[in-house]
Structures are given as C-alpha cells and as structure tokens.
Design a protein around this motif. Structure first.
Motif, PDB file in Angstrom:
ATOM      1  N   CYS A 213      48.542  47.057 -33.471  1.00 29.47           N
ATOM      2  CA  CYS A 213      48.992  46.021 -33.573  1.00 29.47           C
ATOM      3  C   CYS A 213      47.547  45.628 -32.672  1.00 29.47           C
ATOM      4  CB  CYS A 213      50.137  45.223 -33.089  1.00 29.47           C
ATOM      5  SG  CYS A 213      50.587  43.571 -32.444  1.00 29.47           S
ATOM      6  N   ALA A 214      47.381  46.120 -32.117  1.00 34.87           N
ATOM      7  CA  ALA A 214      46.543  45.621 -30.576  1.00 34.87           C
ATOM      8  C   ALA A 214      45.091  45.830 -31.037  1.00 34.87           C
ATOM      9  CB  ALA A 214      46.721  46.899 -29.592  1.00 34.87           C
ATOM     10  N   ASP A 215      44.659  46.527 -31.629  1.00 37.12           N
ATOM     11  CA  ASP A 215      42.746  46.523 -32.331  1.00 37.12           C
ATOM     12  C   ASP A 215      43.000  45.468 -32.992  1.00 37.12           C
ATOM     13  OD1 ASP A 215      41.130  47.339 -34.000  1.00 37.12           O
ATOM     14  OD2 ASP A 215      42.036  49.059 -33.508  1.00 37.12           O
ATOM     15  N   SER A 216      41.746  44.718 -32.787  1.00 34.83           N
ATOM     16  CA  SER A 216      42.073  43.353 -33.149  1.00 34.83           C
ATOM     17  C   SER A 216      40.447  43.732 -34.784  1.00 34.83           C
ATOM     18  CB  SER A 216      40.196  42.576 -32.376  1.00 34.83           C
ATOM     19  OG  SER A 216      38.977  43.567 -31.870  1.00 34.83           O
ATOM     20  N   ARG A 217      40.441  45.214 -34.696  1.00 31.71           N
ATOM     21  CA  ARG A 217      40.003  44.839 -35.960  1.00 31.71           C
ATOM     22  C   ARG A 217      40.316  45.153 -37.515  1.00 31.71           C
ATOM     23  NH1 ARG A 217      37.665  51.405 -35.340  1.00 31.71           N
ATOM     24  NH2 ARG A 217      39.548  50.795 -34.795  1.00 31.71           N
ATOM     25  N   LEU A 218      41.972  45.407 -37.066  1.00 30.72           N
ATOM     26  CA  LEU A 218      42.879  45.431 -38.306  1.00 30.72           C
ATOM     27  C   LEU A 218      43.874  43.697 -37.953  1.00 30.72           C
ATOM     28  CD1 LEU A 218      44.542  48.432 -37.038  1.00 30.72           C
ATOM     29  CD2 LEU A 218      42.627  48.013 -38.410  1.00 30.72           C
ATOM     30  N   ASN A 219      43.370  42.821 -37.292  1.00 29.42           N
ATOM     31  CA  ASN A 219      43.678  41.770 -36.956  1.00 29.42           C
ATOM     32  C   ASN A 219      44.529  40.136 -38.599  1.00 29.42           C
ATOM     33  OD1 ASN A 219      44.261  41.421 -34.923  1.00 29.42           O
ATOM     34  ND2 ASN A 219      42.778  39.839 -33.763  1.00 29.42           N
ATOM     35  N   GLY A 220      45.544  40.515 -39.236  1.00 29.46           N
ATOM     36  CA  GLY A 220      45.910  39.695 -40.304  1.00 29.46           C
ATOM     37  C   GLY A 220      46.191  40.153 -41.130  1.00 29.46           C
ATOM     38  N   THR A 221      46.434  42.060 -41.192  1.00 28.96           N
ATOM     39  CA  THR A 221      47.287  42.803 -41.503  1.00 28.96           C
ATOM     40  C   THR A 221      48.926  42.988 -41.214  1.00 28.96           C
ATOM     41  OG1 THR A 221      46.625  44.471 -40.454  1.00 28.96           O
ATOM     42  CG2 THR A 221      45.401  44.470 -42.493  1.00 28.96           C
ATOM     43  N   TYR A 222      49.497  42.744 -42.571  1.00 33.12           N
ATOM     44  CA  TYR A 222      50.668  43.405 -42.706  1.00 33.12           C
ATOM     45  C   TYR A 222      51.148  44.643 -41.336  1.00 33.12           C
ATOM     46  CZ  TYR A 222      52.557  40.228 -45.058  1.00 33.12           C
ATOM     47  OH  TYR A 222      52.766  38.482 -45.825  1.00 33.12           O
ATOM     48  N   LEU A 223      51.618  44.998 -40.941  1.00 35.29           N
ATOM     49  CA  LEU A 223      51.986  46.871 -40.638  1.00 35.29           C
ATOM     50  C   LEU A 223      52.902  47.160 -40.598  1.00 35.29           C
ATOM     51  CD1 LEU A 223      51.245  45.647 -36.343  1.00 35.29           C
ATOM     52  CD2 LEU A 223      49.770  45.880 -38.038  1.00 35.29           C
ATOM     53  N   SER A 224      53.232  48.345 -41.024  1.00 36.78           N
ATOM     54  CA  SER A 224      54.428  49.140 -41.856  1.00 36.78           C
ATOM     55  C   SER A 224      54.968  50.426 -41.010  1.00 36.78           C
ATOM     56  CB  SER A 224      53.647  49.978 -43.097  1.00 36.78           C
ATOM     57  OG  SER A 224      54.052  51.231 -43.105  1.00 36.78           O
ATOM     58  N   LEU A 225      56.414  49.948 -40.625  1.00 40.84           N
ATOM     59  CA  LEU A 225      56.741  50.526 -39.642  1.00 40.84           C
ATOM     60  C   LEU A 225      58.244  51.216 -40.618  1.00 40.84           C
ATOM     61  CD1 LEU A 225      57.509  51.166 -36.187  1.00 40.84           C
ATOM     62  CD2 LEU A 225      59.060  49.177 -37.006  1.00 40.84           C
ATOM     63  N   HIS A 226      58.274  52.486 -39.895  1.00 42.50           N
ATOM     64  CA  HIS A 226      59.081  53.228 -40.315  1.00 42.50           C
ATOM     65  C   HIS A 226      60.152  53.210 -39.361  1.00 42.50           C
ATOM     66  CE1 HIS A 226      57.169  55.233 -44.037  1.00 42.50           C
ATOM     67  NE2 HIS A 226      56.634  54.084 -43.586  1.00 42.50           N
ATOM     68  N   HIS A 227      61.430  54.106 -39.509  1.00 42.20           N
ATOM     69  CA  HIS A 227      62.773  53.709 -38.587  1.00 42.20           C
ATOM     70  C   HIS A 227      64.237  55.164 -39.302  1.00 42.20           C
ATOM     71  CE1 HIS A 227      65.813  52.070 -35.425  1.00 42.20           C
ATOM     72  NE2 HIS A 227      64.319  53.057 -34.651  1.00 42.20           N
ATOM     73  N   TYR A 228      64.325  55.585 -38.471  1.00 40.35           N
ATOM     74  CA  TYR A 228      65.779  56.809 -38.834  1.00 40.35           C
ATOM     75  C   TYR A 228      66.461  57.034 -38.035  1.00 40.35           C
ATOM     76  CZ  TYR A 228      63.241  56.795 -44.129  1.00 40.35           C
ATOM     77  OH  TYR A 228      62.742  56.559 -44.840  1.00 40.35           O
ATOM     78  N   GLY A 229      67.944  56.755 -38.728  1.00 44.27           N
ATOM     79  CA  GLY A 229      68.997  57.069 -38.146  1.00 44.27           C
ATOM     80  C   GLY A 229      68.712  58.572 -37.281  1.00 44.27           C
ATOM     81  N   PHE A 230      68.644  59.556 -38.534  1.00 46.24           N
ATOM     82  CA  PHE A 230      68.132  60.841 -38.127  1.00 46.24           C
ATOM     83  C   PHE A 230      66.969  61.145 -36.566  1.00 46.24           C
ATOM     84  CE2 PHE A 230      64.574  61.280 -40.220  1.00 46.24           C
ATOM     85  CZ  PHE A 230      63.510  61.929 -39.909  1.00 46.24           C
ATOM     86  N   TRP A 231      66.448  59.815 -36.931  1.00 44.02           N
ATOM     87  CA  TRP A 231      65.410  60.372 -35.628  1.00 44.02           C
ATOM     88  C   TRP A 231      66.297  61.062 -34.429  1.00 44.02           C
ATOM     89  CZ3 TRP A 231      61.594  56.295 -36.486  1.00 44.02           C
ATOM     90  CH2 TRP A 231      61.262  56.628 -37.669  1.00 44.02           C
ATOM     91  N   ASN A 232      67.595  60.092 -34.344  1.00 44.09           N
ATOM     92  CA  ASN A 232      68.458  60.482 -32.816  1.00 44.09           C
ATOM     93  C   ASN A 232      70.034  60.378 -33.066  1.00 44.09           C
ATOM     94  OD1 ASN A 232      69.475  60.545 -30.289  1.00 44.09           O
ATOM     95  ND2 ASN A 232      68.155  59.024 -29.871  1.00 44.09           N
ATOM     96  N   THR A 233      70.371  62.113 -33.689  1.00 48.69           N
ATOM     97  CA  THR A 233      72.087  62.027 -34.056  1.00 48.69           C
ATOM     98  C   THR A 233      72.394  61.526 -32.521  1.00 48.69           C
ATOM     99  OG1 THR A 233      71.665  63.972 -33.540  1.00 48.69           O
ATOM    100  CG2 THR A 233      70.763  63.285 -35.640  1.00 48.69           C
ATOM    101  N   SER A 234      72.311  61.455 -31.388  1.00 44.42           N
ATOM    102  CA  SER A 234      73.557  61.531 -30.385  1.00 44.42           C
ATOM    103  C   SER A 234      72.753  60.362 -29.864  1.00 44.42           C
ATOM    104  CB  SER A 234      72.676  62.463 -29.312  1.00 44.42           C
ATOM    105  OG  SER A 234      71.395  61.940 -28.466  1.00 44.42           O
ATOM    106  N   GLN A 235      72.772  58.719 -30.368  1.00 41.05           N
ATOM    107  CA  GLN A 235      72.629  57.640 -30.545  1.00 41.05           C
ATOM    108  C   GLN A 235      73.766  57.230 -31.000  1.00 41.05           C
ATOM    109  OE1 GLN A 235      72.625  55.252 -28.937  1.00 41.05           O
ATOM    110  NE2 GLN A 235      70.496  55.081 -27.831  1.00 41.05           N
ATOM    111  N   THR A 236      74.215  56.782 -30.845  1.00 43.65           N
ATOM    112  CA  THR A 236      75.321  56.087 -31.429  1.00 43.65           C
ATOM    113  C   THR A 236      75.992  54.626 -31.352  1.00 43.65           C
ATOM    114  OG1 THR A 236      77.275  57.197 -29.980  1.00 43.65           O
ATOM    115  CG2 THR A 236      77.038  58.516 -32.031  1.00 43.65           C
ATOM    116  N   SER A 237      75.092  54.326 -30.112  1.00 43.64           N
ATOM    117  CA  SER A 237      75.376  52.171 -29.466  1.00 43.64           C
ATOM    118  C   SER A 237      74.945  52.093 -30.857  1.00 43.64           C
ATOM    119  CB  SER A 237      74.263  53.372 -27.975  1.00 43.64           C
ATOM    120  OG  SER A 237      74.408  51.533 -27.766  1.00 43.64           O
ATOM    121  N   TYR A 238      75.275  51.166 -30.818  1.00 49.81           N
ATOM    122  CA  TYR A 238      74.935  49.843 -31.714  1.00 49.81           C
ATOM    123  C   TYR A 238      73.684  48.883 -31.109  1.00 49.81           C
ATOM    124  CZ  TYR A 238      74.103  45.282 -33.258  1.00 49.81           C
ATOM    125  OH  TYR A 238      73.661  44.484 -33.717  1.00 49.81           O
TER     126      TYR A 238
END
Length: 486
Positions: A213-238
């Motif tokens: 996001c901070a790289d000006s060469r990439l300005n104007g593009t969408y940014l693709s994020l992945h996010h998964y619950g298994f990344w932190n199985t001890s995190q049970t807090s909303y």
C-alpha cells in the motif's frame, strides 16, 4: 492457500446466539480505487481445483475437466456461476491460472468458464498460482512461462472490464521489496491494463497489505489480503480477531479486498452462536462484522472445492446436469451479512423438538450435512444438529436443521407406516412439509404428503432410537414439545 484446507475439526456448538458489538475504529483513507461497499463491488467466492490450486499441470476447478470442450465448460460453468449467485448472492468469482492452464490446449476450453461468468454479470479475478515444483517455495516457477501466460491472458481479456488480474497468489518466497518490484514490473509490462483492474497481493501469504500500500508505484491498484482463523488457534476473542485483521490492513481499507477467508462449513459449527472458546466462530464473526463495517469487498475460500471442509457449497449431479447446495446455513448467513445483502446476521429462531415419551430430542445422526443422513433421537447435547427452525410455506412448515441447512424429509416420499425420516436439500416436495397439530399441551407433526405423524419408532427411549412416520394413534412417542433455544 495451502494444506490447512484439509483440516478437520471436532467441537461442541453452543445453542445461544451471541449479540455482537462491532468494534471497528479503523480510519479509512482516501485512495484511487475503492473497495467501497460489498453490494456495489466484490461479493465473491473462490472456485478451486479439488487438489488445491498449486499444481504442476492445468488447474481444473471442481466440476470441470481438461477433456471438456469450450461449450461443455460453458454449460457446466453456467450452472455453477448461477448457483453462486442464487445461493450466496455472489457477483464475483476468483479463478486460478498457471502456465500449464494458459499455455496449453486447455486454455481454449477454460475460457468458457471466464466467459460465462462475465456474460452473467460477474466480475472475474484471475490469479496466478505457482506449481509445487521440487519444493513449493513462493516464487514464480519459470519467468519465461509466467510472462507468456500473462501476455495470452491480458491479450484476450484486456478489453473486458469485468476481468481483473492478480499477478501472483501468496508470494511468500519474496522479500517485501522484491515482491513490490515484481508487481511494479507486471504493471509496466502491461500498460494497457487499467490499474483499477489489478490486484496486488499482500506480502507473505497475502497476509499484510501495508507495505504494498505504501509503494507509490502500485498506487491505484486493489490490494489482495488473505485472513484465516487457523493462523492463531489460541485466539478465541472476538475483539482480538478484529484487531488482528485491522492491523494487517493498516490505513488501506479503501483499496483492500479480502480475496481469501474461510472456515469449516461441513462440521456443524454455528457461526451465529455463542463463541464459547471456539476460535473459528470468533474469527468468522469478527471478520464478517469488520468487512461490513469497513466496506471491504471479500471473496470466500472456497465457494466450491470438492473435498474441502471449508467449501460453502457442495456440487451435485454429473456431466452438465449440475446443481449447488449449501453446506452450513449459518455460514451462508454470515457471508450474506458481510456482502451487505441482509441487515443482521441474526433473526432466525431455533427449537429443540423433545419427544414426550423418551425426553430425548430430534437429532441428525453424526451432525451430518449430507442429503439422506438419518434422523433419530438423542440426549440433548446443545448441538446445532439438534436444533430446527420452522419456515412457513403457508399452511405448512419446513423444519430446517441448523447444522446442515437441510430440511426434515420422509425418504422417497413414502406414504407407508414406518417410512423413514431423514434430511434432504429443500426441493419444495410435500414430503418435506409438516403441519403442527396441538395435542393436549404437546404437538404432533403431520406430513403433508403421507398424512402420517412423526414418531420415535417402537416407543424407544434409547439414544439412537429411530424416527419414522406412522398413522396417528395418540401415542406419547408421536408427541413433541418445542423448546426455543435462540
């Protein structure tokens, strides 16, 4: 994504709905493109290869075949894309490509899936997956083949405003700067592609977008994020999951589309229920609330992938005679809420049906989500497979199981005494419709098709006692109490 999609999960599911307070204090910055609202932008699902999309041969989404012609692919994809729209409210599909798919003969057929999606008004995100190679390493496997692939793809679809391009999925082999350099090179190589039709993956496993996001060469593009619950199985807090997601986005919410997120949909979890220490439920509630709050487009992993416990849909049928069915009603509700299609993720009332004779509750055996799974009685354990909503069809009701989303059904539309009772995808049949008759403070449930009562066979009081239909005889095994659980 990688092999975690084969995870299996055993858990107890609570019976009470959680009233969620959305914690979303993220300040959204102004950018050239906007994820805007889910309703007007990206309401998506991934359609994936059953083997996963990392492959050393063509990637083939579930239901398709490398032997299919263009017209066969088009016909199959037409049904599947329509299923995504009708069942889930999707308007976007993310499809995998690799050099084996594009640079070989399969490309002529595979374009049928892309073409039918855009013809139906869908946006299509084409993302490159590396092969497994000698060691799956998060790098482009072969740069010559990579550029040849993208030249073919962009030449065909540069003028189709419904098609978006994701240069690489999960570039975890590259440093932040090396990945940004490759993304910038892609942009300069294809100057005819508008930046607002390019998805630049976050660094690592697409797990953080702040550096791209901070790289000006990439300005104007969408940014693709992945996010998964298994990344932190001890995190049970909303709130912990809300913070985790927001930290990965930083100030870039207006450009970010979460084009992979997901959780098990075939294990009976109730994603509208109390969290009760379950990290998957906490994660799904936090993510869908935050997508909704920040106006993030999202693309669920996967909408369809045969054999994946995360799959939102199951593919039914064969050849070109295909259909999709939901795997988890609460998951679908959460997805639609994230998409902005419903005003609240709650609102459904569920009941336990307690048999007067045995004191046990109506239960889908093994918390199955499959068509034809048997229905019996079992001691109340709070499971979603023991909870049912009553959906009016006018003078009758459908009984929809909370765990599977399927309806109470007399097998094969039997009209005989002893006709077995199971669950099945709602097809509007009269064997799936029931009337509620008061009976001395209890109710009997009478099947519309057969006119017979729902009963526990043989007056059983045992766990696993079978449930069938029988001519009304006033027996206590044919009488039930509705106990509201949410």
């Amino acid at each position: 994504m990688f092999h975690h999609r084969r995870m299996q999960l055993l858990c107890a599911v609570s019976a009470f709905l959680l009233l969620v307070t959305v914690v979303a204090t993220q300040v959204v910055s102004t950018a050239t493109v906007h994820a805007a609202t889910n309703t007007s932008q990206f309401r998506g699902v991934n359609w994936a290869d059953p083997r996963d999309n990392y492959a050393n041969d063509p990637v083939v989404p579930s239901g398709l075949s490398t032997s299919d012609s263009y017209s066969t692919t088009y016909a199959k994809a037409s049904t599947i894309i329509s299923g995504f729209a009708n069942n889930l409210g999707a308007n976007t599909v993310r499809l995998p490509i690799n050099p084996y798919t594009v640079n070989g003969s399969f490309w002529n057929s595979y374009t049928g899936a892309i073409d039918v999606a855009t013809n139906k008004g869908f946006k299509v995100i084409l993302g490159y997956w590396e092969g497994t190679g000698s060691s799956k390493d998060g790098y482009v496997d072969n740069m010559t083949s990579f550029w040849a692939m993208w030249s073919t793809v962009t030449t065909k679809y540069a003028n189709n405003s419904q098609v978006y391009f994701e240069p690489m999925n999960e570039p975890y082999g590259y440093s932040q700067s090396a990945w940004a350099n490759l993304a910038a090179q892609w942009i300069s190589t294809y100057p005819s592609i508008p930046k607002n039709r390019i998805f630049v993956s976050g660094t690592g496993w697409n797990d953080n977008v702040t550096s791209v996001c901070a790289d000006s060469r990439l300005n104007g593009t969408y940014l693709s994020l992945h996010h998964y619950g298994f990344w932190n199985t001890s995190q049970t807090s909303y709130s912990g999951w809300v913070s985790d997601l927001e930290n990965r986005i930083g100030s870039c919410a207006s450009r970010t589309v979460v084009d992979e997120w997901g959780a098990p949909m075939t294990t009976g979890l109730d994603y509208n229920g109390a969290i009760n220490g379950n990290y998957f439920i906490a994660y799904v509630q936090a993510d869908t609330d935050t997508f909704r709050s920040l106006g993030l487009g999202s693309v669920y992993w996967p909408g369809l992938r045969t054999g994946d416990t995360y799959s939102m849909e199951t593919l039914n049928g064969s050849g070109t005679n295909l259909s999709l069915s939901d795997n988890n009603a609460s998951g679908v509700v959460r997805l639609k809420y994230a998409f902005g299609l419903i005003s609240s993720p709650g609102g459904t009332t569920y009941y336990k049906l307690v048999n007067r004779n045995s004191g046990k509750v109506l239960d889908v055996v093994g918390a199955s989500t499959a068509d034809g799974a048997n229905v019996d009685q079992w001691a109340d354990n709070g499971g979603a497979n023991q909870q049912w909503s009553l959906v009016s069809t006018g003078s009758y009701y459908k009984l929809v199981n909370r765990g599977s989303g399927k309806v109470l059904d007399v097998a094969s539309a039997s009209t005989a005494d002893g006709g077995n009772v199971d669950q099945w995808t709602d097809n509007g049949g009269t064997n799936q419709q029931w009337s509620e008759v008061n009976s001395g403070g209890y109710i009997t449930l009478v099947n519309r098709n057969s006119g017979k009562d729902l009963e526990v066979s043989g007056y059983s009081t045992a766990d696993g006692g079978n449930v069938d239909q029988w001519t009304s005889n006033g027996g206590s095994n044919q009488q039930w109490t509705l106990v509201q659980v949410s």
